[in-house]
Scaffold this active site. Sequence first.
Site, PDB file in Angstrom:
ATOM      1  N   TYR A 135     -15.711   0.771  -1.490  1.00 30.18           N
ATOM      2  CA  TYR A 135     -15.264  -0.457  -0.836  1.00 30.18           C
ATOM      3  C   TYR A 135     -16.427  -1.406  -0.545  1.00 30.18           C
ATOM      4  O   TYR A 135     -16.253  -2.616  -0.538  1.00 30.18           O
ATOM      5  CB  TYR A 135     -14.571  -0.133   0.496  1.00 30.18           C
ATOM      6  CG  TYR A 135     -13.076   0.016   0.388  1.00 30.18           C
ATOM      7  CD1 TYR A 135     -12.512   0.963  -0.454  1.00 30.18           C
ATOM      8  CD2 TYR A 135     -12.227  -0.787   1.144  1.00 30.18           C
ATOM      9  CE1 TYR A 135     -11.135   1.098  -0.533  1.00 30.18           C
ATOM     10  CE2 TYR A 135     -10.856  -0.655   1.072  1.00 30.18           C
ATOM     11  CZ  TYR A 135     -10.307   0.287   0.237  1.00 30.18           C
ATOM     12  OH  TYR A 135      -8.948   0.421   0.157  1.00 30.18           O
ATOM     13  N   LYS A 190     -13.638  14.554  -4.934  1.00 33.00           N
ATOM     14  CA  LYS A 190     -13.466  14.704  -6.389  1.00 33.00           C
ATOM     15  C   LYS A 190     -14.790  15.209  -6.946  1.00 33.00           C
ATOM     16  O   LYS A 190     -15.408  14.612  -7.826  1.00 33.00           O
ATOM     17  CB  LYS A 190     -13.056  13.342  -6.984  1.00 33.00           C
ATOM     18  CG  LYS A 190     -12.670  13.370  -8.455  1.00 33.00           C
ATOM     19  CD  LYS A 190     -11.371  14.096  -8.756  1.00 33.00           C
ATOM     20  CE  LYS A 190     -11.137  14.195 -10.257  1.00 33.00           C
ATOM     21  NZ  LYS A 190      -9.960  15.031 -10.593  1.00 33.00           N
ATOM     22  N   ASP A 222      -6.841  14.861  -6.429  1.00 31.78           N
ATOM     23  CA  ASP A 222      -5.598  14.883  -7.222  1.00 31.78           C
ATOM     24  C   ASP A 222      -4.696  16.024  -6.759  1.00 31.78           C
ATOM     25  O   ASP A 222      -3.476  15.859  -6.598  1.00 31.78           O
ATOM     26  CB  ASP A 222      -5.892  14.956  -8.733  1.00 31.78           C
ATOM     27  CG  ASP A 222      -6.900  16.037  -9.112  1.00 31.78           C
ATOM     28  OD1 ASP A 222      -7.554  16.603  -8.214  1.00 31.78           O
ATOM     29  OD2 ASP A 222      -7.031  16.325 -10.316  1.00 31.78           O
ATOM     30  N   ASP A 246      -7.418   5.685   1.620  1.00 32.86           N
ATOM     31  CA  ASP A 246      -6.492   4.554   1.492  1.00 32.86           C
ATOM     32  C   ASP A 246      -5.235   5.014   0.767  1.00 32.86           C
ATOM     33  O   ASP A 246      -4.113   4.757   1.208  1.00 32.86           O
ATOM     34  CB  ASP A 246      -7.180   3.423   0.710  1.00 32.86           C
ATOM     35  CG  ASP A 246      -6.284   2.220   0.513  1.00 32.86           C
ATOM     36  OD1 ASP A 246      -5.608   1.824   1.489  1.00 32.86           O
ATOM     37  OD2 ASP A 246      -6.234   1.683  -0.611  1.00 32.86           O
ATOM     38  N   ASP A 250      -1.232   6.186   2.519  1.00 32.15           N
ATOM     39  CA  ASP A 250       0.041   5.550   2.152  1.00 32.15           C
ATOM     40  C   ASP A 250       1.032   6.625   1.693  1.00 32.15           C
ATOM     41  O   ASP A 250       2.212   6.585   2.041  1.00 32.15           O
ATOM     42  CB  ASP A 250      -0.152   4.542   1.004  1.00 32.15           C
ATOM     43  CG  ASP A 250      -0.286   3.097   1.498  1.00 32.15           C
ATOM     44  OD1 ASP A 250      -0.874   2.897   2.581  1.00 32.15           O
ATOM     45  OD2 ASP A 250       0.181   2.188   0.791  1.00 32.15           O
TER      46      ASP A 250
HETATM   47  C1  IPM Z   1      -5.385  -0.430   4.499  1.00 31.29           C
HETATM   48  C2  IPM Z   1      -5.233  -1.596   3.552  1.00 31.29           C
HETATM   49  C3  IPM Z   1      -6.587  -2.274   3.400  1.00 31.29           C
HETATM   50  C4  IPM Z   1      -7.518  -1.251   2.757  1.00 31.29           C
HETATM   51  C5  IPM Z   1      -6.584  -3.590   2.607  1.00 31.29           C
HETATM   52  C6  IPM Z   1      -5.606  -4.584   3.196  1.00 31.29           C
HETATM   53  C7  IPM Z   1      -7.947  -4.192   2.517  1.00 31.29           C
HETATM   54  O1  IPM Z   1      -4.676  -1.181   2.348  1.00 31.29           O
HETATM   55  O2  IPM Z   1      -5.793  -0.644   5.653  1.00 31.29           O
HETATM   56  O3  IPM Z   1      -5.090   0.700   4.090  1.00 31.29           O
HETATM   57  O4  IPM Z   1      -7.557  -1.125   1.525  1.00 31.29           O
HETATM   58  O5  IPM Z   1      -8.222  -0.572   3.504  1.00 31.29           O
HETATM   59 MG    MG Z   2      -4.055   0.845   2.334  1.00 29.29          MG
END
Ligand code: IPM
Ligand code: MG
Length: 355
Positions: A135, A190, A222, A246, A250
């Site tokens: 990042y 990884k 993975d 990240d 999700d």
């Molecule tokens: C998160 C989001 C952010 C990230 C984006 C909006 C920059 O996806 O907080 O998970 O990638 O960290």
């Molecule tokens: Mg995110």
Amino acid sequence: MKIAVLPGDGIGQEITVQSVRVLKALGLSMELEEAPVGGAAYDISGDPLPEATLKLAKASEAILFGSIGGPQYDTLPRAKRPEQALLGLRKQLNLFANLRPSIVYPELVNASTLKPEVVSGLDVLILRELTGDIYFGQPRGIRTVEKGPWAGQREGFDTMHYAEGEVRRIMHVGFIAARKRGKKLCSVDKSNVLETSQLWRDVATEVAKEYADVEFSSMYVDNAAMQLVRNPKQFDVIVTGNIFGDILSDEASMLTGSIGMQPSASLNESRQGLYEPIHGSAPDIAGKNIANPLASILSAAMLLRYSFDQEEAAVKIEKAVRKVLKDGLRTADIYETGTTKVGTKEMGDAVLKAL
Ligand code: IPM
Ligand code: MG
């Protein structure tokens, strides 16, 4: 208690209104100050993270953050995009420890796309390193390839790196958290392919020796992605880097039924923190009073817990959320037949009433 309120873009506005109402209802003495961030700030000032907003954030003990982004900003030069505000705040305030809990509330066990027996009772904490990795790594950019089969073409490149100390400090946060929870920590990397991950794994294994009371394991990312949907209850605390975290967070959020339920805390060494739902700005449903405000309200609970040590107030909010779910109130994202569909504001009203 000085709190910066940065609602941002899209549904960030309407959900933050609800969590601010909840905070104010607690009867604690706090000073809340609002400022624009992301696309909303860009529209006013041409800068997604204006100096005044950054200054306010730095001067506050906690930041209640909504969400940022929208299709109208996607073609701007990268430095002007809303996401830069969030990345800038994380980096400038050194908010390296990102706590993303995924908890399955009994009331929502059927809202998950996974079988109830796979997710019921799930309580996993993803601890994501937030200020390093690919990042923020330099160099990065788009350049022209000089030699080989792609010579003359453009090529995008980024740099992944982690220093030992960066891995060590996030591991300590993870082990301390695991000690207070299920006493299990899984470090995700990884290392079968990446040097950055090899170092990550070596350091994690070293730090683990200081926490003999916590069961430690390492897993490839993975495999972790697969295990999270196969048998998520094998995990207690997952510690991982910025990009893997990240993605996995999700994924983990959907185990709970809706990303609209997931709060997060991003902390630095002095417990100054930024608190935000893990979902985005959802421009398609913004302004329609249908977004789920619970992730933001639960983020407010985390804010009280981690930046102000107000455990009692935090639990009060969490209990109020449980109560409205028990009473059958649902926003559209978690609605199922037999429950009552409510809007963003009505969900906020119900939490306030339960409080
Ligand atoms: C998160 C989001 C952010 C990230 C984006 C909006 C920059 O996806 O907080 O998970 O990638 O960290
Ligand atoms: Mg995110």
